[in-house]
Scaffold this motif. Structure first.
Motif, short mmCIF file in Angstrom:
data_model
loop_
_atom_site.label_atom_id
_atom_site.label_comp_id
_atom_site.label_asym_id
_atom_site.label_seq_id
_atom_site.Cartn_x
_atom_site.Cartn_y
_atom_site.Cartn_z
N GLY A 165 27.69 25.94 46.01
CA GLY A 165 26.30 26.03 46.45
C GLY A 165 26.16 26.62 47.84
O GLY A 165 27.06 26.53 48.68
N VAL A 166 25.01 27.21 48.07
CA VAL A 166 24.69 27.69 49.42
C VAL A 166 24.49 26.48 50.31
O VAL A 166 23.96 25.45 49.88
CB VAL A 166 23.41 28.57 49.38
CG1 VAL A 166 22.18 27.76 49.01
CG2 VAL A 166 23.20 29.28 50.71
N VAL A 167 24.96 26.55 51.55
CA VAL A 167 24.87 25.40 52.44
C VAL A 167 23.44 25.24 52.94
O VAL A 167 22.88 26.15 53.57
CB VAL A 167 25.83 25.55 53.64
CG1 VAL A 167 25.75 24.31 54.53
CG2 VAL A 167 27.25 25.77 53.16
N THR A 168 22.84 24.09 52.64
CA THR A 168 21.48 23.82 53.10
C THR A 168 21.53 23.09 54.44
O THR A 168 22.56 22.52 54.82
CB THR A 168 20.73 22.95 52.08
OG1 THR A 168 21.41 21.69 51.94
CG2 THR A 168 20.66 23.63 50.72
N ARG A 169 20.39 23.10 55.14
CA ARG A 169 20.33 22.41 56.43
C ARG A 169 20.60 20.92 56.27
O ARG A 169 21.25 20.30 57.13
CB ARG A 169 18.93 22.60 57.05
CG ARG A 169 18.56 24.03 57.35
CD ARG A 169 19.31 24.58 58.53
NE ARG A 169 18.95 25.98 58.78
CZ ARG A 169 19.61 26.77 59.61
NH1 ARG A 169 20.66 26.33 60.26
NH2 ARG A 169 19.23 28.03 59.78
N LEU A 175 28.96 18.70 55.20
CA LEU A 175 30.08 19.63 55.02
C LEU A 175 31.00 19.59 56.23
O LEU A 175 32.23 19.51 56.09
CB LEU A 175 29.55 21.04 54.80
CG LEU A 175 30.59 22.16 54.74
CD1 LEU A 175 31.62 21.91 53.65
CD2 LEU A 175 29.91 23.52 54.52
N ARG A 176 30.43 19.60 57.40
CA ARG A 176 31.24 19.60 58.62
C ARG A 176 32.04 18.29 58.75
O ARG A 176 33.24 18.30 59.06
CB ARG A 176 30.34 19.79 59.85
CG ARG A 176 31.11 19.90 61.16
CD ARG A 176 30.21 20.17 62.33
NE ARG A 176 29.68 21.53 62.30
CZ ARG A 176 28.42 21.84 62.02
NH1 ARG A 176 27.55 20.86 61.73
NH2 ARG A 176 28.00 23.08 62.01
N LYS A 177 31.39 17.17 58.46
CA LYS A 177 32.07 15.87 58.59
C LYS A 177 33.14 15.68 57.52
O LYS A 177 34.18 15.07 57.78
CB LYS A 177 31.05 14.74 58.52
CG LYS A 177 30.20 14.61 59.79
CD LYS A 177 29.31 13.39 59.73
CE LYS A 177 28.56 13.21 61.05
NZ LYS A 177 27.68 12.01 61.04
N VAL A 207 17.98 26.96 54.60
CA VAL A 207 19.30 27.45 54.20
C VAL A 207 20.12 27.90 55.40
O VAL A 207 19.64 28.65 56.25
CB VAL A 207 19.15 28.62 53.20
CG1 VAL A 207 20.50 29.28 52.93
CG2 VAL A 207 18.54 28.14 51.89
N VAL A 208 21.37 27.43 55.46
CA VAL A 208 22.31 27.89 56.49
C VAL A 208 23.01 29.16 56.01
O VAL A 208 23.11 30.13 56.75
CB VAL A 208 23.36 26.80 56.80
CG1 VAL A 208 24.40 27.32 57.79
CG2 VAL A 208 22.68 25.56 57.34
N GLY A 209 23.47 29.13 54.75
CA GLY A 209 24.14 30.30 54.19
C GLY A 209 25.49 29.97 53.59
O GLY A 209 25.68 28.91 53.00
N ALA A 210 26.44 30.88 53.75
CA ALA A 210 27.78 30.71 53.18
C ALA A 210 28.54 29.58 53.86
O ALA A 210 28.25 29.21 55.00
CB ALA A 210 28.55 32.02 53.30
N ALA A 211 29.54 29.05 53.16
CA ALA A 211 30.31 27.93 53.69
C ALA A 211 31.06 28.29 54.96
O ALA A 211 31.25 27.45 55.84
CB ALA A 211 31.29 27.44 52.63
N ASP A 212 31.48 29.57 55.08
CA ASP A 212 32.26 29.95 56.27
C ASP A 212 31.42 30.03 57.54
O ASP A 212 31.96 30.30 58.62
CB ASP A 212 33.03 31.25 56.04
CG ASP A 212 32.15 32.41 55.64
OD1 ASP A 212 30.92 32.33 55.83
OD2 ASP A 212 32.68 33.41 55.11
N LYS A 213 30.12 29.80 57.43
CA LYS A 213 29.29 29.69 58.63
C LYS A 213 29.41 28.31 59.26
O LYS A 213 29.00 28.12 60.40
CB LYS A 213 27.82 29.98 58.28
CG LYS A 213 27.53 31.44 57.97
CD LYS A 213 26.03 31.67 57.82
CE LYS A 213 25.73 33.15 57.62
NZ LYS A 213 24.27 33.41 57.51
#
Length: 246
Positions: A165-169, A175-177, A207-213
């Motif tokens: 999935g696209v990373v949401t706000r 995801l980071r934790k 939306v933040v975007g891709a996981a690598d962001k």
């Protein structure tokens, strides 16, 4: 009724071999020369900006974004006076996105890692298409467990974080934790066009975007959604990469 029971007892489930070969309907790499007059139309036709025109019939494809919809090929054929050279080949893009993986076999995990590969799945904001295909990996056709791959409930027990999935706000912090909670060495796999490319839903306040962001990504699995066999191949490649870091 007897015929039905006879078939139930006689038929056997055939387990799929994990290869880079798709079905006859699978759209693989985009190849061939694009007519110069069709370049701009092909770029406009791409809904995720994966097709980038360079001029003189040259172009690039960002397969992390590509959803294999075929619109660029259709636009080329529609614009050109005769049939365009642009076409889908049967060649998979998985080897291109897994250049760091030296070998992909069922013996990697047992011989190199020495134990099971433990995976934590995180849905960062998907439509659930990738998640349904992930579920298919565990059925008798694909039989993920024959390779020694297991999914864990906690990132503290995982070797690899598999993001869909696209990373949401709302899930950016999760995801980071999750990544920070994993023990070293650790890998991240972006599964599907949303997590890998981030352009499927466009730009939005939510939306933040891709996981690598948000976290460093080691492997990308293209597709909308990816095939279960492609996901399994990526997991085996992850075990190969992990063995080098141990």
């Amino acid at each position: 009724m007897l015929k039905m029971f006879e078939r139930l007892f006689s038929d056997k489930i055939a387990t799929e071999p994990v290869t880079f070969t798709g079905s006859e309907r699978y759209r693989g790499r985009i190849e061939g020369k694009c007519p110069a007059e069709a370049l701009s139309d092909c770029a406009k036709a791409c809904p995720v900006q994966a097709f980038q025109a360079k001029g003189d019939g040259e172009y690039t494809i960002d397969y992390r974004r590509c959803i294999f919809c075929g619109r660029c090929v259709e636009a080329a054929m529609k614009t050109a006076a005769e049939e365009a050279g642009l076409h889908h080949s049967s060649e998979d893009v998985m080897p291109v996105l897994m250049e760091n993986a030296r070998q992909i076999t069922s013996e990697i995990i047992k011989e190199k890692l020495g134990r099971s590969l433990h995976v934590r799945h995180l849905d960062a904001g998907s439509c659930n298409a990738c998640d349904f295909e992930m579920g298919a990996m565990s059925n008798p056709v694909y039989d993920l467990h024959r390779f020694g791959v297991h999914f864990d409930a906690s990132p503290r027990h995982a070797d690899l974080l598999m993001v869909t999935g696209v990373v949401t706000r709302n899930l950016e912090e999760a995801l980071r934790k999750s990544y920070e909670a994993m023990p070293e060495p650790k890998l991240v796999l972006a599964c599907g066009a949303c997590a890998a490319g981030g352009n499927t839903y466009g730009e939005s306040y939510a939306v933040v975007g891709a996981a690598d962001k948000v976290v460093p990504v080691d492997l990308y699995v293209p597709g909308c959604p990816p095939r279960p066999s492609a996901m399994i191949a990526a997991l085996l490649a992850a075990a190969d990469m992990l063995s080098e870091r141990l």
